[in-house]
Design an enzyme around this catalytic site. Structure first.
Site, PDB file in Angstrom:
ATOM      1  N   CYS A 121       0.865  -1.175   0.000  1.00 54.50           N
ATOM      2  CA  CYS A 121       0.000   0.000   0.000  1.00 54.50           C
ATOM      3  C   CYS A 121       0.900   1.223   0.000  1.00 54.50           C
ATOM      4  O   CYS A 121       2.062   1.139   0.357  1.00 54.50           O
ATOM      5  CB  CYS A 121      -0.901   0.001   1.236  1.00 54.50           C
ATOM      6  SG  CYS A 121      -2.271   1.171   1.094  1.00 54.50           S
ATOM      7  N   CYS A 131      -3.923   6.100  -0.102  1.00 57.90           N
ATOM      8  CA  CYS A 131      -3.378   4.813  -0.534  1.00 57.90           C
ATOM      9  C   CYS A 131      -2.991   4.801  -2.018  1.00 57.90           C
ATOM     10  O   CYS A 131      -2.650   3.745  -2.559  1.00 57.90           O
ATOM     11  CB  CYS A 131      -4.361   3.696  -0.229  1.00 57.90           C
ATOM     12  SG  CYS A 131      -4.784   3.604   1.527  1.00 57.90           S
ATOM     13  N   LYS A 196     -12.283  -4.991   2.231  1.00 58.21           N
ATOM     14  CA  LYS A 196     -11.728  -4.120   3.259  1.00 58.21           C
ATOM     15  C   LYS A 196     -12.637  -2.911   3.412  1.00 58.21           C
ATOM     16  O   LYS A 196     -12.843  -2.159   2.462  1.00 58.21           O
ATOM     17  CB  LYS A 196     -10.306  -3.692   2.879  1.00 58.21           C
ATOM     18  CG  LYS A 196      -9.713  -2.682   3.843  1.00 58.21           C
ATOM     19  CD  LYS A 196      -8.262  -2.410   3.561  1.00 58.21           C
ATOM     20  CE  LYS A 196      -7.741  -1.318   4.470  1.00 58.21           C
ATOM     21  NZ  LYS A 196      -6.311  -1.070   4.282  1.00 58.21           N
ATOM     22  N   LYS A 249     -11.723  -7.696   6.329  1.00 61.73           N
ATOM     23  CA  LYS A 249     -11.127  -6.814   7.319  1.00 61.73           C
ATOM     24  C   LYS A 249     -12.038  -5.626   7.565  1.00 61.73           C
ATOM     25  O   LYS A 249     -12.495  -5.031   6.593  1.00 61.73           O
ATOM     26  CB  LYS A 249      -9.774  -6.337   6.786  1.00 61.73           C
ATOM     27  CG  LYS A 249      -9.073  -5.329   7.655  1.00 61.73           C
ATOM     28  CD  LYS A 249      -7.865  -4.800   6.954  1.00 61.73           C
ATOM     29  CE  LYS A 249      -7.322  -3.665   7.782  1.00 61.73           C
ATOM     30  NZ  LYS A 249      -6.357  -2.883   7.077  1.00 61.73           N
ATOM     31  N   SER A 275      -6.363  -3.109  14.568  1.00 60.81           N
ATOM     32  CA  SER A 275      -5.818  -2.385  15.717  1.00 60.81           C
ATOM     33  C   SER A 275      -6.885  -1.951  16.717  1.00 60.81           C
ATOM     34  O   SER A 275      -6.682  -2.028  17.922  1.00 60.81           O
ATOM     35  CB  SER A 275      -5.028  -1.175  15.222  1.00 60.81           C
ATOM     36  OG  SER A 275      -5.841  -0.330  14.417  1.00 60.81           O
TER      37      SER A 275
HETATM   38  C1  PBG Z   1      -2.893   0.204   4.858  1.00 62.17           C
HETATM   39  C2  PBG Z   1      -3.467  -0.577   5.975  1.00 62.17           C
HETATM   40  C3  PBG Z   1      -4.275  -0.164   7.039  1.00 62.17           C
HETATM   41  C4  PBG Z   1      -4.433  -1.263   7.870  1.00 62.17           C
HETATM   42  C5  PBG Z   1      -3.752  -2.322   7.283  1.00 62.17           C
HETATM   43  N1  PBG Z   1      -3.171  -1.883   6.105  1.00 62.17           N
HETATM   44  C6  PBG Z   1      -4.827   1.176   7.369  1.00 62.17           C
HETATM   45  C7  PBG Z   1      -5.883   1.776   6.569  1.00 62.17           C
HETATM   46  O1  PBG Z   1      -6.380   1.214   5.599  1.00 62.17           O
HETATM   47  O2  PBG Z   1      -6.217   2.914   6.906  1.00 62.17           O
HETATM   48  C8  PBG Z   1      -5.171  -1.293   9.172  1.00 62.17           C
HETATM   49  C9  PBG Z   1      -4.713  -2.321  10.142  1.00 62.17           C
HETATM   50  C10 PBG Z   1      -5.188  -2.146  11.529  1.00 62.17           C
HETATM   51  O3  PBG Z   1      -5.992  -1.257  11.873  1.00 62.17           O
HETATM   52  O4  PBG Z   1      -4.754  -2.949  12.360  1.00 62.17           O
HETATM   53  N2  PBG Z   1      -3.795   0.727   3.964  1.00 62.17           N
END
Ligand code: PBG
Length: 326
Positions: A121, A131, A196, A249, A275
């Site tokens: 990414c 991104c 996602k 996700k 997270s």
């Molecule tokens: C990168 C990415 C993200 C996460 C994983 N890859 C952040 C986003 O999309 O803003 C989130 C992972 C997490 O919250 O643990 N794009």
């Protein structure tokens, strides 16, 4: 139909031995993937404030960490990098001496058998935190694709075992597959973050990865949380483009999506317990409001029950310690 009093469901729940014999799902350390955040500098192992017990590591600190991960029999890690510099086109994402590329080489030198997955990414590497490439305040899909393919290639050239595009551009799996095949990496699998969602649960990660968008949000490319048919369409599209493993996700608020994808596609399925899911449990546990071990194992078992084969979780090390009785 047998009914009470002939039928007594409690007969099979009376002791732990009985419960264990009839348990339908369980968490296996061998299904877990542990995320690692890598930063520039040396001698750094710094805790991330919103993610207690999760650290930023400089490259020189990685060997000790990955040796411990391997000792715990966790089979895989997924890498996130915080680069030295950010620019409009995220060029440090695909630099051969970039943070991730150096991290991969170091990890592969110390523990070659540990599977290294890389998040592909641009958001950690762009000055605007989006991104992809921004044109007139909009993330341009087609201009982003070659940069993602270049990033994936540079990870694989450095030794990555699996690449995992997380940007949600249309056509990125195809672009990455074509690039890898052209360069002789036909054997490298793509784990696509297929469904996602644009989720508030990524909050702590964006602090950890310094990847919050500087304007707007990610809703023009990540999925709208109320949708599930669209998730099936995204997964179908990524499989058609050549994804080997698909991902849903976040995990906990999207167990129905995991189940539907599992019922619809015969592909290995990963779930990312993100997270915010981690931070919620940590915070409540630190207050003494939840039993951490029981809560975490219940959540991860639920993700398995929903149909995930693989779980990416910030709790992987703690789970391994609990399950091994260490
Ligand atoms: C990168 C990415 C993200 C996460 C994983 N890859 C952040 C986003 O999309 O803003 C989130 C992972 C997490 O919250 O643990 N794009």
């Amino acid at each position: 139909m047998v009914a009470f009093p002939q039928l007594r469901s409690r007969r099979l729940r009376r002791t732990e031995a009985l419960r264990a014999l009839f348990r339908e799902n369980q968490v296996d350390i061998g299904d877990l993937v542990y995320p690692l955040f890598v930063v520039e500098g040396s001698g750094i192992k710094q805790e991330i404030p919103s993610m207690p017990n999760i650290f930023h590591f400089s490259v020189d600190q990685l060997p000790r960490e990955v040796e411990e991960i391997a000792r715990l029999t966790i089979p895989a890690i997924i890498l996130f990098g915080i680069p030295e510099y950010k620019d409009e086109v995220g060029s440090s994402a695909y630099h051969p001496e970039g943070i991730i590329q150096r991290a991969i080489r170091t990890i592969k030198q110390s523990v070659p058998e540990l599977l290294v997955v890389t998040d592909v990414c641009l958001c950690e590497y762009t000055s605007h935190g989006h991104c992809g490439v921004v044109v007139d305040d909009y993330v341009d899909n087609d201009q982003t694709l070659p940069l993602l393919a270049k990033t994936a290639l540079s990870h694989v050239e450095a030794g990555a075992d699996i690449v995992a595009p997380s940007d949600m551009m249309d056509g990125r799996v195809k672009a990455i597959r074509e690039m890898l095949d052209k360069e002789g990496f036909q054997h490298i699998p793509i784990l696509s973050y297929a469904a996602k969602y644009a989720s508030a649960f990524y909050g702590p990660f964006r602090e950890a990865a310094e990847s919050a968008p500087q304007f707007g949000d990610r809703r023009s490319y990540q999925m709208d949380p109320p949708n599930i048919r669209e998730a099936l369409k995204e997964v179908e599209q990524d499989i058609a483009e050549g994804a080997d493993i698909i991902m849903v996700k976040p995990a906990l608020a999207y167990l129905d999506v995991i189940r539907q994808v599992r019922n619809t596609f015969n592909y290995p399925l990963a779930a990312y317990s993100v997270s915010g899911e981690f931070a919620m449990v940590k915070a409540a546990a630190q207050q003494g409001w939840l039993d951490e071990k029981q809560t975490v194992l219940e959540i991860l078992t639920a993700i398995k029950r929903a149909g995930a084969d693989i779980i990416i979780t910030y709790y992987a090390k703690e789970v391994a310690q609990w399950l091994q009785g260490a």
